[in-house]
Design a protein around this motif. Sequence first.
Motif, PDB file in Angstrom:
ATOM      1  N   ARG A 180       3.470  10.855   2.760  1.00 18.20           N
ATOM      2  CA  ARG A 180       5.108  10.279   3.402  1.00 18.20           C
ATOM      3  C   ARG A 180       4.660   9.374   4.721  1.00 18.20           C
ATOM      4  O   ARG A 180       3.829   9.750   5.580  1.00 18.20           O
ATOM      5  CB  ARG A 180       5.666  11.544   3.619  1.00 18.20           C
ATOM      6  N   LEU A 181       5.074   8.405   4.834  1.00 23.87           N
ATOM      7  CA  LEU A 181       4.855   7.191   5.783  1.00 23.87           C
ATOM      8  C   LEU A 181       5.806   6.920   6.676  1.00 23.87           C
ATOM      9  O   LEU A 181       7.338   6.919   6.233  1.00 23.87           O
ATOM     10  CB  LEU A 181       4.401   6.000   5.038  1.00 23.87           C
ATOM     11  N   HIS A 182       5.639   6.663   7.876  1.00 26.08           N
ATOM     12  CA  HIS A 182       6.650   6.185   8.916  1.00 26.08           C
ATOM     13  C   HIS A 182       7.351   4.984   8.279  1.00 26.08           C
ATOM     14  O   HIS A 182       6.714   4.209   7.502  1.00 26.08           O
ATOM     15  CB  HIS A 182       6.226   5.762  10.113  1.00 26.08           C
ATOM     16  N   ILE A 183       8.667   4.794   8.254  1.00 25.16           N
ATOM     17  CA  ILE A 183       9.455   3.528   8.070  1.00 25.16           C
ATOM     18  C   ILE A 183       8.840   2.002   8.155  1.00 25.16           C
ATOM     19  O   ILE A 183       8.660   1.333   7.363  1.00 25.16           O
ATOM     20  CB  ILE A 183      10.811   3.617   8.461  1.00 25.16           C
ATOM     21  N   LEU A 184       8.177   1.945   9.340  1.00 23.75           N
ATOM     22  CA  LEU A 184       7.424   0.730   9.643  1.00 23.75           C
ATOM     23  C   LEU A 184       6.431   0.411   8.851  1.00 23.75           C
ATOM     24  O   LEU A 184       5.960  -0.565   8.225  1.00 23.75           O
ATOM     25  CB  LEU A 184       7.068   0.598  11.165  1.00 23.75           C
ATOM     26  N   VAL A 185       5.600   1.511   8.885  1.00 17.60           N
ATOM     27  CA  VAL A 185       4.224   1.508   7.931  1.00 17.60           C
ATOM     28  C   VAL A 185       4.897   1.480   6.493  1.00 17.60           C
ATOM     29  O   VAL A 185       4.310   0.353   5.614  1.00 17.60           O
ATOM     30  CB  VAL A 185       3.581   2.746   8.025  1.00 17.60           C
ATOM     31  N   TRP A 186       5.763   2.078   5.913  1.00 20.44           N
ATOM     32  CA  TRP A 186       6.193   2.009   4.510  1.00 20.44           C
ATOM     33  C   TRP A 186       6.704   0.563   4.271  1.00 20.44           C
ATOM     34  O   TRP A 186       6.283  -0.178   3.263  1.00 20.44           O
ATOM     35  CB  TRP A 186       7.250   2.997   4.514  1.00 20.44           C
ATOM     36  N   SER A 187       7.471  -0.156   5.226  1.00 23.57           N
ATOM     37  CA  SER A 187       7.816  -1.399   5.027  1.00 23.57           C
ATOM     38  C   SER A 187       6.914  -2.457   4.935  1.00 23.57           C
ATOM     39  O   SER A 187       6.950  -3.162   4.174  1.00 23.57           O
ATOM     40  CB  SER A 187       8.894  -1.645   6.024  1.00 23.57           C
ATOM     41  N   LEU A 217       3.764  -1.946   4.098  1.00 21.55           N
ATOM     42  CA  LEU A 217       3.268  -1.748   2.654  1.00 21.55           C
ATOM     43  C   LEU A 217       3.726  -2.219   1.553  1.00 21.55           C
ATOM     44  O   LEU A 217       3.259  -2.905   0.378  1.00 21.55           O
ATOM     45  CB  LEU A 217       2.723  -0.272   2.429  1.00 21.55           C
ATOM     46  N   VAL A 218       5.116  -2.119   1.491  1.00 22.59           N
ATOM     47  CA  VAL A 218       5.966  -2.504   0.496  1.00 22.59           C
ATOM     48  C   VAL A 218       5.961  -3.903   0.503  1.00 22.59           C
ATOM     49  O   VAL A 218       5.890  -4.772  -0.521  1.00 22.59           O
ATOM     50  CB  VAL A 218       7.626  -1.795   0.346  1.00 22.59           C
ATOM     51  N   ALA A 219       6.292  -4.527   1.567  1.00 26.72           N
ATOM     52  CA  ALA A 219       6.186  -6.062   1.810  1.00 26.72           C
ATOM     53  C   ALA A 219       4.910  -6.783   1.278  1.00 26.72           C
ATOM     54  O   ALA A 219       5.003  -7.876   0.762  1.00 26.72           O
ATOM     55  CB  ALA A 219       6.445  -6.454   3.272  1.00 26.72           C
ATOM     56  N   ALA A 220       4.018  -6.115   1.627  1.00 25.28           N
ATOM     57  CA  ALA A 220       2.387  -6.427   1.213  1.00 25.28           C
ATOM     58  C   ALA A 220       2.371  -6.654  -0.511  1.00 25.28           C
ATOM     59  O   ALA A 220       1.472  -7.309  -0.774  1.00 25.28           O
ATOM     60  CB  ALA A 220       1.347  -5.479   1.617  1.00 25.28           C
ATOM     61  N   ILE A 221       3.275  -5.978  -1.025  1.00 19.65           N
ATOM     62  CA  ILE A 221       3.035  -6.242  -2.570  1.00 19.65           C
ATOM     63  C   ILE A 221       3.191  -7.570  -3.051  1.00 19.65           C
ATOM     64  O   ILE A 221       2.863  -7.964  -4.026  1.00 19.65           O
ATOM     65  CB  ILE A 221       4.189  -5.322  -3.255  1.00 19.65           C
ATOM     66  N   VAL A 222       4.026  -8.485  -2.347  1.00 22.79           N
ATOM     67  CA  VAL A 222       4.288  -9.619  -2.623  1.00 22.79           C
ATOM     68  C   VAL A 222       3.016 -10.713  -2.264  1.00 22.79           C
ATOM     69  O   VAL A 222       2.636 -11.096  -3.590  1.00 22.79           O
ATOM     70  CB  VAL A 222       5.333 -10.363  -1.966  1.00 22.79           C
ATOM     71  N   PRO A 223       2.453 -10.531  -1.455  1.00 19.43           N
ATOM     72  CA  PRO A 223       1.195 -11.350  -1.481  1.00 19.43           C
ATOM     73  C   PRO A 223       0.033 -10.865  -2.452  1.00 19.43           C
ATOM     74  O   PRO A 223      -0.658 -11.488  -2.870  1.00 19.43           O
ATOM     75  CB  PRO A 223       0.767 -11.406   0.079  1.00 19.43           C
ATOM     76  N   VAL A 224       0.070  -9.579  -2.562  1.00 24.59           N
ATOM     77  CA  VAL A 224      -0.987  -8.919  -3.519  1.00 24.59           C
ATOM     78  C   VAL A 224      -0.560  -9.495  -5.040  1.00 24.59           C
ATOM     79  O   VAL A 224      -1.434  -9.874  -5.704  1.00 24.59           O
ATOM     80  CB  VAL A 224      -0.882  -7.341  -3.473  1.00 24.59           C
ATOM     81  N   ALA A 225       0.727  -9.633  -5.436  1.00 26.83           N
ATOM     82  CA  ALA A 225       1.216 -10.030  -6.563  1.00 26.83           C
ATOM     83  C   ALA A 225       1.085 -11.508  -6.747  1.00 26.83           C
ATOM     84  O   ALA A 225       0.408 -12.032  -7.626  1.00 26.83           O
ATOM     85  CB  ALA A 225       2.719  -9.794  -6.777  1.00 26.83           C
ATOM     86  N   MET A 226       1.200 -12.105  -5.685  1.00 21.03           N
ATOM     87  CA  MET A 226       0.816 -13.741  -5.521  1.00 21.03           C
ATOM     88  C   MET A 226      -0.871 -13.991  -6.055  1.00 21.03           C
ATOM     89  O   MET A 226      -1.021 -14.996  -6.701  1.00 21.03           O
ATOM     90  CB  MET A 226       1.082 -14.450  -4.176  1.00 21.03           C
ATOM     91  N   VAL A 227      -1.695 -13.349  -5.428  1.00 17.41           N
ATOM     92  CA  VAL A 227      -3.101 -13.286  -5.869  1.00 17.41           C
ATOM     93  C   VAL A 227      -3.424 -13.063  -7.190  1.00 17.41           C
ATOM     94  O   VAL A 227      -4.158 -13.862  -7.883  1.00 17.41           O
ATOM     95  CB  VAL A 227      -3.843 -12.443  -4.838  1.00 17.41           C
ATOM     96  N   ALA A 228      -2.746 -11.927  -7.808  1.00 15.44           N
ATOM     97  CA  ALA A 228      -2.817 -11.655  -9.049  1.00 15.44           C
ATOM     98  C   ALA A 228      -2.294 -12.746 -10.004  1.00 15.44           C
ATOM     99  O   ALA A 228      -2.925 -13.035 -10.957  1.00 15.44           O
ATOM    100  CB  ALA A 228      -2.089 -10.224  -9.498  1.00 15.44           C
ATOM    101  N   HIS A 229      -1.069 -13.200  -9.680  1.00 17.93           N
ATOM    102  CA  HIS A 229      -0.439 -14.226 -10.413  1.00 17.93           C
ATOM    103  C   HIS A 229      -1.481 -15.703 -10.372  1.00 17.93           C
ATOM    104  O   HIS A 229      -1.468 -15.989 -11.577  1.00 17.93           O
ATOM    105  CB  HIS A 229       0.911 -14.586  -9.691  1.00 17.93           C
ATOM    106  N   HIS A 230      -2.044 -16.029  -9.438  1.00 14.93           N
ATOM    107  CA  HIS A 230      -2.662 -17.264  -9.354  1.00 14.93           C
ATOM    108  C   HIS A 230      -4.062 -17.009  -9.781  1.00 14.93           C
ATOM    109  O   HIS A 230      -4.655 -18.159 -10.174  1.00 14.93           O
ATOM    110  CB  HIS A 230      -2.471 -17.846  -8.050  1.00 14.93           C
ATOM    111  N   LEU A 231      -4.713 -15.973  -9.676  1.00 19.20           N
ATOM    112  CA  LEU A 231      -5.971 -15.814 -10.004  1.00 19.20           C
ATOM    113  C   LEU A 231      -6.168 -15.128 -11.359  1.00 19.20           C
ATOM    114  O   LEU A 231      -7.262 -15.413 -12.191  1.00 19.20           O
ATOM    115  CB  LEU A 231      -6.980 -14.859  -8.926  1.00 19.20           C
ATOM    116  N   VAL A 232      -5.222 -14.570 -11.893  1.00 12.20           N
ATOM    117  CA  VAL A 232      -5.227 -13.806 -13.158  1.00 12.20           C
ATOM    118  C   VAL A 232      -4.155 -14.455 -14.455  1.00 12.20           C
ATOM    119  O   VAL A 232      -4.419 -14.974 -15.142  1.00 12.20           O
ATOM    120  CB  VAL A 232      -5.229 -12.313 -13.261  1.00 12.20           C
ATOM    121  N   GLU A 233      -3.271 -14.131 -13.772  1.00 12.93           N
ATOM    122  CA  GLU A 233      -2.037 -14.380 -14.951  1.00 12.93           C
ATOM    123  C   GLU A 233      -2.008 -15.840 -15.360  1.00 12.93           C
ATOM    124  O   GLU A 233      -1.872 -16.148 -16.728  1.00 12.93           O
ATOM    125  CB  GLU A 233      -0.801 -13.933 -14.283  1.00 12.93           C
ATOM    126  N   ARG A 234      -1.693 -16.820 -14.277  1.00 16.63           N
ATOM    127  CA  ARG A 234      -1.578 -18.105 -14.660  1.00 16.63           C
ATOM    128  C   ARG A 234      -2.843 -18.724 -15.225  1.00 16.63           C
ATOM    129  O   ARG A 234      -2.748 -19.281 -16.420  1.00 16.63           O
ATOM    130  CB  ARG A 234      -1.324 -19.225 -13.573  1.00 16.63           C
TER     131      ARG A 234
END
Length: 368
Positions: A315-322, A324-341
Amino acid sequence: MNPPAPAHLKPLTSMRFLAALWVVFYAWWPNLDTSWTSGLVQKGYLGVELFFVLSGFILCHVYLAAAEEGRFRYGSFLWARLARVWPLHLATLFGVIALGLAAAFAGMDVAGGLIDWMALPAHLTMTHAWGFSPSAAFNHPSWSVSAEWFAYLSFPAFAAVAMRVAGRPRLALGAATLALMATYAVFEAVAGFALTAATFQWGALRIVPCFLLGCFAYLIHRRGPMPRSGAAALLLTGCIALAALGGLWDGIIVALFAPLILALASLDDGRAGVMESRPAVYLGEVSYAVYMVAIPWQLVAVNLAERMGFGVDGRLHILVWSALVAAIVPVAMVAHHLVERPARRWMRGMESRRALRSQPGNIAQQSV
């Protein structure tokens, strides 16, 4: 070869990101250090149903005319769909295996049941939502990819049904809505749990009523745009949010997805606002990666945050949690451009080269 896709429906592409984000909040909420929750978050698993309805709509949008005119090529269709979902599924599958093995080597218990070698063949063949997997192992959200693969394999049957009822699309959509609700009610009465809670055991069944709903919604869409579609989209979005907040039955909420998709699909260029902006459309394009990397990233990020003293018992403080959740997008961008596409282009290129070699003129030249 199948014909090229018709006009790009930008608002529907953007909506895919919102559906993925809904699922992400549902999956990550237990890691937020709070006792408060929201009905909207608790219903986040229905973002998968929204994907399923949209999938039926889009595939009919792209392929139904070809099926009606006898131009549909099943093999090419399946290869295109495989190129769309399989590479990133494999990447996240082996990524989670690597995480599990590394955690075991380091003496960490990342997640119980993360690796189950008996379930691996079903995951490799994307049949782990067909009842062939003994456990919910590896990247658990990938069960929906398996369900989508089931729908792709069955698409000629869905298309045949859609063609039979194409003359009465509103009646067909009404019947599909009632059938979805009946399926939900009967399944819960027999199985003892909601069909919308099914994953690796009954996930293949979970997509069927939603996919059919999307197919029949498309039959209405191709007859003409929904009047006052902008106002209808706002109203339906509000109704879905209020229904989720109020904890209404899943069947009611899912039934609203079809008219919402119809309303968004009816918005002309220049009338969809932020939903047709380049950033929103781009986020929609990376939404599959957002969905697929959310849990692997959660396994890594939450454990690292704990070890750095930013959380206790997951369980994380809301600032840390937010963050890490926001970081999903850049992680997904890397996966999209390096693997998926790249993998998708390579696989589709294989199909194009195969089709070119199969042309009689090319065969004759190769034999000279």
